[in-house]
Design a protein around this motif. Sequence first.
Motif, PDB file in Angstrom:
ATOM      1  N   TYR B  74       0.816  -1.219   0.000  1.00  0.00           N
ATOM      2  CA  TYR B  74       0.000   0.000   0.000  1.00  0.00           C
ATOM      3  C   TYR B  74       0.844   1.262   0.000  1.00  0.00           C
ATOM      4  O   TYR B  74       2.004   1.258   0.412  1.00  0.00           O
ATOM      5  CB  TYR B  74      -0.993   0.004   1.172  1.00  0.00           C
ATOM      6  N   ASP B  75       0.200   2.327  -0.473  1.00  0.00           N
ATOM      7  CA  ASP B  75       0.791   3.662  -0.446  1.00  0.00           C
ATOM      8  C   ASP B  75      -0.352   4.627  -0.155  1.00  0.00           C
ATOM      9  O   ASP B  75      -1.285   4.745  -0.961  1.00  0.00           O
ATOM     10  CB  ASP B  75       1.453   3.982  -1.787  1.00  0.00           C
ATOM     11  N   LEU B  76      -0.291   5.266   0.996  1.00  0.00           N
ATOM     12  CA  LEU B  76      -1.403   6.126   1.428  1.00  0.00           C
ATOM     13  C   LEU B  76      -1.293   7.549   0.899  1.00  0.00           C
ATOM     14  O   LEU B  76      -2.066   8.420   1.306  1.00  0.00           O
ATOM     15  CB  LEU B  76      -1.471   6.144   2.963  1.00  0.00           C
ATOM     16  N   ALA B 131     -16.833   8.798   8.497  1.00  0.00           N
ATOM     17  CA  ALA B 131     -17.376   8.774   9.857  1.00  0.00           C
ATOM     18  C   ALA B 131     -17.789   7.350  10.223  1.00  0.00           C
ATOM     19  O   ALA B 131     -18.387   6.638   9.415  1.00  0.00           O
ATOM     20  CB  ALA B 131     -18.574   9.714   9.946  1.00  0.00           C
ATOM     21  N   GLY B 132     -17.430   6.942  11.415  1.00  0.00           N
ATOM     22  CA  GLY B 132     -17.850   5.628  11.916  1.00  0.00           C
ATOM     23  C   GLY B 132     -16.957   4.481  11.492  1.00  0.00           C
ATOM     24  O   GLY B 132     -17.133   3.356  11.976  1.00  0.00           O
ATOM     25  N   ALA B 133     -16.011   4.735  10.614  1.00  0.00           N
ATOM     26  CA  ALA B 133     -15.152   3.642  10.141  1.00  0.00           C
ATOM     27  C   ALA B 133     -14.134   3.254  11.224  1.00  0.00           C
ATOM     28  O   ALA B 133     -13.587   4.135  11.904  1.00  0.00           O
ATOM     29  CB  ALA B 133     -14.409   4.060   8.880  1.00  0.00           C
ATOM     30  N   GLU B 134     -13.923   1.972  11.400  1.00  0.00           N
ATOM     31  CA  GLU B 134     -12.850   1.522  12.298  1.00  0.00           C
ATOM     32  C   GLU B 134     -11.530   1.905  11.641  1.00  0.00           C
ATOM     33  O   GLU B 134     -11.259   1.498  10.501  1.00  0.00           O
ATOM     34  CB  GLU B 134     -12.921   0.007  12.498  1.00  0.00           C
ATOM     35  N   THR B 135     -10.737   2.696  12.334  1.00  0.00           N
ATOM     36  CA  THR B 135      -9.566   3.305  11.689  1.00  0.00           C
ATOM     37  C   THR B 135      -8.267   2.859  12.363  1.00  0.00           C
ATOM     38  O   THR B 135      -8.178   2.819  13.593  1.00  0.00           O
ATOM     39  CB  THR B 135      -9.672   4.837  11.756  1.00  0.00           C
ATOM     40  N   ILE B 136      -7.302   2.520  11.558  1.00  0.00           N
ATOM     41  CA  ILE B 136      -5.956   2.203  12.034  1.00  0.00           C
ATOM     42  C   ILE B 136      -5.049   3.334  11.581  1.00  0.00           C
ATOM     43  O   ILE B 136      -4.897   3.565  10.371  1.00  0.00           O
ATOM     44  CB  ILE B 136      -5.437   0.876  11.430  1.00  0.00           C
ATOM     45  N   ARG B 137      -4.472   4.044  12.525  1.00  0.00           N
ATOM     46  CA  ARG B 137      -3.571   5.143  12.193  1.00  0.00           C
ATOM     47  C   ARG B 137      -2.141   4.615  12.107  1.00  0.00           C
ATOM     48  O   ARG B 137      -1.692   3.890  13.010  1.00  0.00           O
ATOM     49  CB  ARG B 137      -3.642   6.242  13.252  1.00  0.00           C
ATOM     50  N   VAL B 138      -1.460   4.960  11.038  1.00  0.00           N
ATOM     51  CA  VAL B 138      -0.073   4.519  10.870  1.00  0.00           C
ATOM     52  C   VAL B 138       0.835   5.737  10.668  1.00  0.00           C
ATOM     53  O   VAL B 138       0.377   6.797  10.241  1.00  0.00           O
ATOM     54  CB  VAL B 138       0.078   3.542   9.672  1.00  0.00           C
ATOM     55  N   ARG B 139       2.115   5.536  10.984  1.00  0.00           N
ATOM     56  CA  ARG B 139       3.072   6.655  10.914  1.00  0.00           C
ATOM     57  C   ARG B 139       3.692   6.820   9.545  1.00  0.00           C
ATOM     58  O   ARG B 139       4.191   7.878   9.197  1.00  0.00           O
ATOM     59  CB  ARG B 139       4.196   6.438  11.932  1.00  0.00           C
ATOM     60  N   TYR B 140       3.720   5.712   8.773  1.00  0.00           N
ATOM     61  CA  TYR B 140       4.422   5.745   7.486  1.00  0.00           C
ATOM     62  C   TYR B 140       3.419   5.513   6.350  1.00  0.00           C
ATOM     63  O   TYR B 140       2.491   4.718   6.500  1.00  0.00           O
ATOM     64  CB  TYR B 140       5.495   4.670   7.439  1.00  0.00           C
ATOM     65  N   PRO B 141       3.631   6.149   5.208  1.00  0.00           N
ATOM     66  CA  PRO B 141       2.646   6.019   4.123  1.00  0.00           C
ATOM     67  C   PRO B 141       2.665   4.681   3.399  1.00  0.00           C
ATOM     68  O   PRO B 141       1.696   4.335   2.733  1.00  0.00           O
ATOM     69  CB  PRO B 141       3.029   7.151   3.158  1.00  0.00           C
ATOM     70  N   THR B 142       3.761   3.934   3.510  1.00  0.00           N
ATOM     71  CA  THR B 142       3.831   2.681   2.750  1.00  0.00           C
ATOM     72  C   THR B 142       3.949   1.483   3.696  1.00  0.00           C
ATOM     73  O   THR B 142       4.328   1.609   4.856  1.00  0.00           O
ATOM     74  CB  THR B 142       5.036   2.662   1.779  1.00  0.00           C
TER      75      THR B 142
END
Lengths: 192, 174
Positions: B74-76, B131-142
């Motif tokens: 992935y690439d965010l 809104a409402g989505a279960e979210t995983i926050r990451v530090r790196y874009p890839t």
Amino acid sequence: MKAALKWLGLIVLGLVLGIGLAVWQIRGSGLGNDVRVGPWSTGRDVGTANADMKTRAVVALRGLLALPAREARYFTAATDSAGAPLSGKCSYALSGGAIEARWWSVTLYDRGGWLIPNRWSRHSIGSARIPAEAADHWTVLIGPAQEPGLWIPTGTDGLFELTLRAYRPHGLMARDPARISLPTITKRECRP
Amino acid sequence: MIRRLAPLLVVAGAAVSSYYASLAAAPYALMRLAEAKMARTAPTNHFTHSPPVKAERQFVVRPSPDLLYSLCPYDLSAGPLEITAVPVPGRYSSISVFDARTDVAFVRNDEDMAGRPMRVVLALDNQTVPAGAETIRVRYPTGIVLQRVLLADPSEAAKVDPIRRQAQCRTLTR
């Protein structure tokens, strides 16, 4: 000018030494050496943000995309239970009992962590292959010549290593892997 | 005395610095190498469902021949990534997310899913998510999203394949 070159040379020497030591350590380390059980070793912090720099570097080289311990424990063995390196010229008996995990397998790799081609395309034995009546006392044979029953071909004359994966560990396997029993690896015979 | 030791101190200082810098850089470098290798066959932000592992076809070091793997590098940069999957009944399966430093940012297995489909959104700290989505926050874009499905026997691959192919990665654009 001469003095500047001398200092520059010393800095380059130091950089090369440091990089060389790091590469040597990463390449020479097992996939986690925090916990040893007989010939097997594993790491406590594989795949987590708690892993130290060296663990993270070694896992990236030798077990990239490994899961954390809650999900799976990975044990590697590069020697038999007597401490001799595992050789593709020799046959071994891998004997164990129940393993506290939802599913486990033992896979044979070369010393770089890659599957070794063999004409049976067989590289591992999983817990699903162990008959229910043998779950508490089973033996898998490993060696260059085909064996009846549970057998993994070595596929090489060179050195190899084994990885035991225990998915969804529970009991002591999850809480304190240093206190568990793992399969023994007994050398049977070697060809010249 | 200090003058005599100075060259030794310079060498030692440079060695210690480069030693730790190498250890710190190795995971990022090896992950980038893996991503680059996968990019040849697996497009970014999409799942590629690999056939059973063979010695002649190993996408990453120490693969398990008892698992079916699906990969989504992935690439965010273009937006958050939506990951959906369904558990494969009666066997171990999981979705895991590995960041650019090789750390596991997220794991969900079939027991966690309890028979229900999963949907999570992977996003950088500064990205807006639905809104409402279960979210995983990451530090790196890839990084890499990996689906594992256990095969008790290689012959099960055909039966399992249609179910694992329901897993999807897609970029959420505004």
